[in-house]
Design a protein around this motif. Structure first.
Motif, PDB file in Angstrom:
ATOM      1  N   HIS A  55       0.842  -1.186   0.000  1.00 57.21           N
ATOM      2  CA  HIS A  55       0.000   0.000   0.000  1.00 57.21           C
ATOM      3  C   HIS A  55       0.885   1.247   0.000  1.00 57.21           C
ATOM      4  O   HIS A  55       2.050   1.199   0.416  1.00 57.21           O
ATOM      5  CB  HIS A  55      -0.916  -0.014   1.216  1.00 57.21           C
ATOM      6  CG  HIS A  55      -1.887  -1.170   1.183  1.00 57.21           C
ATOM      7  ND1 HIS A  55      -2.988  -1.184   0.369  1.00 57.21           N
ATOM      8  CD2 HIS A  55      -1.886  -2.355   1.844  1.00 57.21           C
ATOM      9  CE1 HIS A  55      -3.641  -2.330   0.533  1.00 57.21           C
ATOM     10  NE2 HIS A  55      -2.993  -3.056   1.420  1.00 57.21           N
ATOM     11  N   ALA A  56       0.307   2.370  -0.420  1.00 58.02           N
ATOM     12  CA  ALA A  56       1.107   3.571  -0.639  1.00 58.02           C
ATOM     13  C   ALA A  56       1.754   4.084   0.645  1.00 58.02           C
ATOM     14  O   ALA A  56       2.898   4.538   0.634  1.00 58.02           O
ATOM     15  CB  ALA A  56       0.240   4.655  -1.273  1.00 58.02           C
ATOM     16  N   ASP A  57       1.032   4.002   1.756  1.00 57.75           N
ATOM     17  CA  ASP A  57       1.604   4.534   2.999  1.00 57.75           C
ATOM     18  C   ASP A  57       0.992   3.808   4.194  1.00 57.75           C
ATOM     19  O   ASP A  57       0.098   2.962   4.038  1.00 57.75           O
ATOM     20  CB  ASP A  57       1.383   6.054   3.096  1.00 57.75           C
ATOM     21  CG  ASP A  57      -0.080   6.440   3.003  1.00 57.75           C
ATOM     22  OD1 ASP A  57      -0.929   5.709   3.541  1.00 57.75           O
ATOM     23  OD2 ASP A  57      -0.377   7.478   2.371  1.00 57.75           O
ATOM     24  N   ALA A  60      -3.042   0.463   7.182  1.00 57.83           N
ATOM     25  CA  ALA A  60      -3.885   0.166   8.351  1.00 57.83           C
ATOM     26  C   ALA A  60      -5.359   0.054   7.947  1.00 57.83           C
ATOM     27  O   ALA A  60      -6.070  -0.858   8.387  1.00 57.83           O
ATOM     28  CB  ALA A  60      -3.694   1.238   9.417  1.00 57.83           C
ATOM     29  N   GLU A  61      -5.810   0.970   7.099  1.00 58.98           N
ATOM     30  CA  GLU A  61      -7.220   0.940   6.657  1.00 58.98           C
ATOM     31  C   GLU A  61      -7.520  -0.354   5.901  1.00 58.98           C
ATOM     32  O   GLU A  61      -8.559  -0.986   6.102  1.00 58.98           O
ATOM     33  CB  GLU A  61      -7.512   2.106   5.702  1.00 58.98           C
ATOM     34  CG  GLU A  61      -7.222   3.480   6.242  1.00 58.98           C
ATOM     35  CD  GLU A  61      -8.434   4.095   6.904  1.00 58.98           C
ATOM     36  OE1 GLU A  61      -9.469   3.433   6.958  1.00 58.98           O
ATOM     37  OE2 GLU A  61      -8.291   5.245   7.370  1.00 58.98           O
ATOM     38  N   ALA A  62      -6.605  -0.726   5.007  1.00 58.78           N
ATOM     39  CA  ALA A  62      -6.845  -1.906   4.161  1.00 58.78           C
ATOM     40  C   ALA A  62      -6.773  -3.188   4.993  1.00 58.78           C
ATOM     41  O   ALA A  62      -7.556  -4.118   4.781  1.00 58.78           O
ATOM     42  CB  ALA A  62      -5.831  -1.947   3.022  1.00 58.78           C
ATOM     43  N   VAL A  63      -5.840  -3.252   5.953  1.00 61.26           N
ATOM     44  CA  VAL A  63      -5.757  -4.446   6.798  1.00 61.26           C
ATOM     45  C   VAL A  63      -7.010  -4.547   7.669  1.00 61.26           C
ATOM     46  O   VAL A  63      -7.546  -5.640   7.878  1.00 61.26           O
ATOM     47  CB  VAL A  63      -4.475  -4.443   7.652  1.00 61.26           C
ATOM     48  CG1 VAL A  63      -4.466  -5.631   8.608  1.00 61.26           C
ATOM     49  CG2 VAL A  63      -3.238  -4.489   6.756  1.00 61.26           C
ATOM     50  N   ALA A  64      -7.488  -3.402   8.144  1.00 63.61           N
ATOM     51  CA  ALA A  64      -8.713  -3.416   8.964  1.00 63.61           C
ATOM     52  C   ALA A  64      -9.883  -3.962   8.151  1.00 63.61           C
ATOM     53  O   ALA A  64     -10.648  -4.817   8.634  1.00 63.61           O
ATOM     54  CB  ALA A  64      -9.015  -2.004   9.470  1.00 63.61           C
ATOM     55  N   ALA A  65     -10.018  -3.490   6.921  1.00 64.33           N
ATOM     56  CA  ALA A  65     -11.120  -3.965   6.069  1.00 64.33           C
ATOM     57  C   ALA A  65     -10.984  -5.461   5.802  1.00 64.33           C
ATOM     58  O   ALA A  65     -11.957  -6.230   5.886  1.00 64.33           O
ATOM     59  CB  ALA A  65     -11.123  -3.186   4.750  1.00 64.33           C
ATOM     60  N   ARG A  66      -9.764  -5.889   5.513  1.00 62.42           N
ATOM     61  CA  ARG A  66      -9.482  -7.309   5.266  1.00 62.42           C
ATOM     62  C   ARG A  66      -9.793  -8.152   6.504  1.00 62.42           C
ATOM     63  O   ARG A  66     -10.330  -9.252   6.410  1.00 62.42           O
ATOM     64  CB  ARG A  66      -7.992  -7.398   4.910  1.00 62.42           C
ATOM     65  CG  ARG A  66      -7.423  -8.751   4.681  1.00 62.42           C
ATOM     66  CD  ARG A  66      -5.933  -8.618   4.375  1.00 62.42           C
ATOM     67  NE  ARG A  66      -5.707  -8.020   3.070  1.00 62.42           N
ATOM     68  CZ  ARG A  66      -5.679  -8.712   1.925  1.00 62.42           C
ATOM     69  NH1 ARG A  66      -5.848 -10.022   1.940  1.00 62.42           N
ATOM     70  NH2 ARG A  66      -5.464  -8.106   0.792  1.00 62.42           N
ATOM     71  N   TRP A 113       1.922 -11.035   3.296  1.00 61.78           N
ATOM     72  CA  TRP A 113       2.737  -9.889   3.708  1.00 61.78           C
ATOM     73  C   TRP A 113       1.975  -8.626   3.334  1.00 61.78           C
ATOM     74  O   TRP A 113       1.643  -8.430   2.154  1.00 61.78           O
ATOM     75  CB  TRP A 113       4.092  -9.924   3.006  1.00 61.78           C
ATOM     76  CG  TRP A 113       5.017 -10.943   3.597  1.00 61.78           C
ATOM     77  CD1 TRP A 113       5.054 -12.271   3.315  1.00 61.78           C
ATOM     78  CD2 TRP A 113       6.028 -10.700   4.579  1.00 61.78           C
ATOM     79  NE1 TRP A 113       6.022 -12.881   4.072  1.00 61.78           N
ATOM     80  CE2 TRP A 113       6.640 -11.947   4.852  1.00 61.78           C
ATOM     81  CE3 TRP A 113       6.479  -9.566   5.251  1.00 61.78           C
ATOM     82  CZ2 TRP A 113       7.679 -12.084   5.774  1.00 61.78           C
ATOM     83  CZ3 TRP A 113       7.522  -9.697   6.161  1.00 61.78           C
ATOM     84  CH2 TRP A 113       8.102 -10.944   6.414  1.00 61.78           C
ATOM     85  N   LEU A 114       1.707  -7.775   4.317  1.00 64.73           N
ATOM     86  CA  LEU A 114       0.944  -6.545   4.110  1.00 64.73           C
ATOM     87  C   LEU A 114       1.858  -5.391   4.497  1.00 64.73           C
ATOM     88  O   LEU A 114       2.211  -5.222   5.668  1.00 64.73           O
ATOM     89  CB  LEU A 114      -0.319  -6.588   4.977  1.00 64.73           C
ATOM     90  CG  LEU A 114      -1.262  -7.747   4.597  1.00 64.73           C
ATOM     91  CD1 LEU A 114      -2.136  -8.154   5.758  1.00 64.73           C
ATOM     92  CD2 LEU A 114      -2.110  -7.346   3.401  1.00 64.73           C
ATOM     93  N   LEU A 115       2.254  -4.620   3.505  1.00 65.65           N
ATOM     94  CA  LEU A 115       3.351  -3.662   3.677  1.00 65.65           C
ATOM     95  C   LEU A 115       2.965  -2.290   3.148  1.00 65.65           C
ATOM     96  O   LEU A 115       2.076  -2.173   2.303  1.00 65.65           O
ATOM     97  CB  LEU A 115       4.571  -4.141   2.881  1.00 65.65           C
ATOM     98  CG  LEU A 115       5.037  -5.573   3.165  1.00 65.65           C
ATOM     99  CD1 LEU A 115       6.102  -5.986   2.145  1.00 65.65           C
ATOM    100  CD2 LEU A 115       5.566  -5.710   4.582  1.00 65.65           C
ATOM    101  N   ASP A 116       3.682  -1.282   3.640  1.00 65.68           N
ATOM    102  CA  ASP A 116       3.627  -0.016   2.907  1.00 65.68           C
ATOM    103  C   ASP A 116       4.860   0.040   1.994  1.00 65.68           C
ATOM    104  O   ASP A 116       5.737  -0.831   2.063  1.00 65.68           O
ATOM    105  CB  ASP A 116       3.492   1.192   3.844  1.00 65.68           C
ATOM    106  CG  ASP A 116       4.781   1.528   4.586  1.00 65.68           C
ATOM    107  OD1 ASP A 116       5.756   0.748   4.501  1.00 65.68           O
ATOM    108  OD2 ASP A 116       4.809   2.570   5.266  1.00 65.68           O
ATOM    109  N   ARG A 117       4.888   1.049   1.122  1.00 69.66           N
ATOM    110  CA  ARG A 117       5.957   1.081   0.112  1.00 69.66           C
ATOM    111  C   ARG A 117       7.330   1.118   0.740  1.00 69.66           C
ATOM    112  O   ARG A 117       8.265   0.482   0.269  1.00 69.66           O
ATOM    113  CB  ARG A 117       5.780   2.331  -0.766  1.00 69.66           C
ATOM    114  CG  ARG A 117       4.987   2.050  -1.997  1.00 69.66           C
ATOM    115  CD  ARG A 117       5.013   3.242  -2.952  1.00 69.66           C
ATOM    116  NE  ARG A 117       3.792   3.222  -3.726  1.00 69.66           N
ATOM    117  CZ  ARG A 117       3.078   4.279  -4.073  1.00 69.66           C
ATOM    118  NH1 ARG A 117       3.471   5.496  -3.714  1.00 69.66           N
ATOM    119  NH2 ARG A 117       1.990   4.146  -4.772  1.00 69.66           N
ATOM    120  N   ALA A 118       7.454   1.872   1.843  1.00 70.34           N
ATOM    121  CA  ALA A 118       8.774   2.007   2.470  1.00 70.34           C
ATOM    122  C   ALA A 118       9.253   0.668   3.009  1.00 70.34           C
ATOM    123  O   ALA A 118      10.441   0.325   2.884  1.00 70.34           O
ATOM    124  CB  ALA A 118       8.709   3.049   3.591  1.00 70.34           C
TER     125      ALA A 118
END
Ligand SMILES: O=C(O)[C@H](O)[C@@H](O)[C@H](O)[C@H](O)COP(=O)(O)O
Length: 250
Positions: free
Chosen positions: A4-6, A11-17, A232-237
């Motif tokens: 994800h971009a940031d 956090a939002e996407a993992v919460a929805a998932r 694996w659920l990551l941000d770009r960094a």
């Protein structure tokens, strides 16, 4: 692996998932067993679950909550993982208190003995296990990832990385506080789905090594997997040091 971009979007996407995963587990099995983790990324996910209107689609009274690890501190201590989860989310949900299973505190029935606390938690897990098993069916197990590649309180090159019992005390943790209790790698690896969640440039080295062949004692994050899925659920960094070839395969 999903990037994800940031950190906020992560956090939002993992919460929805997570909300959808709990709904699916309840549809399949009638209830859901979720293993929570500690740390900043997890707290952001818990806050995002609270802010997501779809959370009301879940029957929270049929969710069992477990913890992957705990800082061995008195009940209610602000540094305990369960205190942080309660403040970020759990206190606002209509949970069944009998289905919330924090790891014992250092002022609990066994006093300040983390080995006894670990044994007590193992017994509590076994009581919810199907048949004569040692562990419940974990639908989803969340893990933060340390800069050193630790997951839960399984630290690199620490004796706990070799432990085969489901729950272990940890002494001499390199990250404070020094005394902890944790699910071990074999216990984590019984979960249906294991989600490793990491954000920020400080995690890039550990994430890159975990996805390119590090060993589980050298880098515990490399040694965990779900029986159905490892995500694996990551941000770009945090994804910055994962080679493109490894990204495509995950
Ligand atoms: O007890 C703990 O210290 C946490 O459970 C720990 O394992 C955490 O999950 C990682 O260190 C990632 O934490 P951050 O998301 O804060 O980097």
């Amino acid at each position: 692996m999903i990037v994800h971009a940031d950190a906020r979007l992560l956090a939002e996407a993992v919460a929805a998932r997570l909300i959808v995963r709990v709904l699916d587990a309840q549809a399949e099995r009638g209830s859901a067993d979720v293993v929570l983790t500690g740390g900043r990324v997890a707290a952001a996910v818990y806050r995002a679950v609270l802010a997501n209107p779809a959370r009301d689609a879940v029957d929270w009274s049929r969710v069992d909550l477990w913890w992957g690890d705990e800082r061995f501190l008195p009940a209610g201590d602000p540094d305990r993982n369960d205190t942080q989860a309660r403040e970020a989310l759990l206190d606002a949900l209509p949970l069944d208190p009998a289905r919330v299973h924090p790891m014992p505190p250092s002022d609990g029935p066994d006093g300040a003995d983390p080995e006894l606390a670990a044994a007590r938690y193992a017994a509590e897990l076994a009581r919810s296990a199907p048949g004569s098993g040692e562990l419940p069916h974990f639908d989803v197990l969340l893990l933060g990832v340390g800069e050193d590649g630790h997951v839960a309180s399984v630290f690199p090159e620490h004796p706990v990385a070799y432990e085969t019992r489901p729950v272990s005390a940890v002494r001499g943790s390199p990250k404070p506080p020094p005394v902890r209790t944790t699910l071990t790698l074999p216990a984590i690896n019984t979960a249906d789905e294991v989600w490793l969640i990491a954000a920020g440039p400080d995690k890039a080295g550990a994430v890159g090594m975990a996805l390119t062949g590090a060993g589980p004692v050298q880098l515990p994050a490399a040694g965990v997997h779900g029986t159905s899925r490892t995500v694996w659920l990551l941000d770009r960094a945090a994804a910055a040091q994962v080679p493109l070839s490894s990204r495509a395969l995950r």
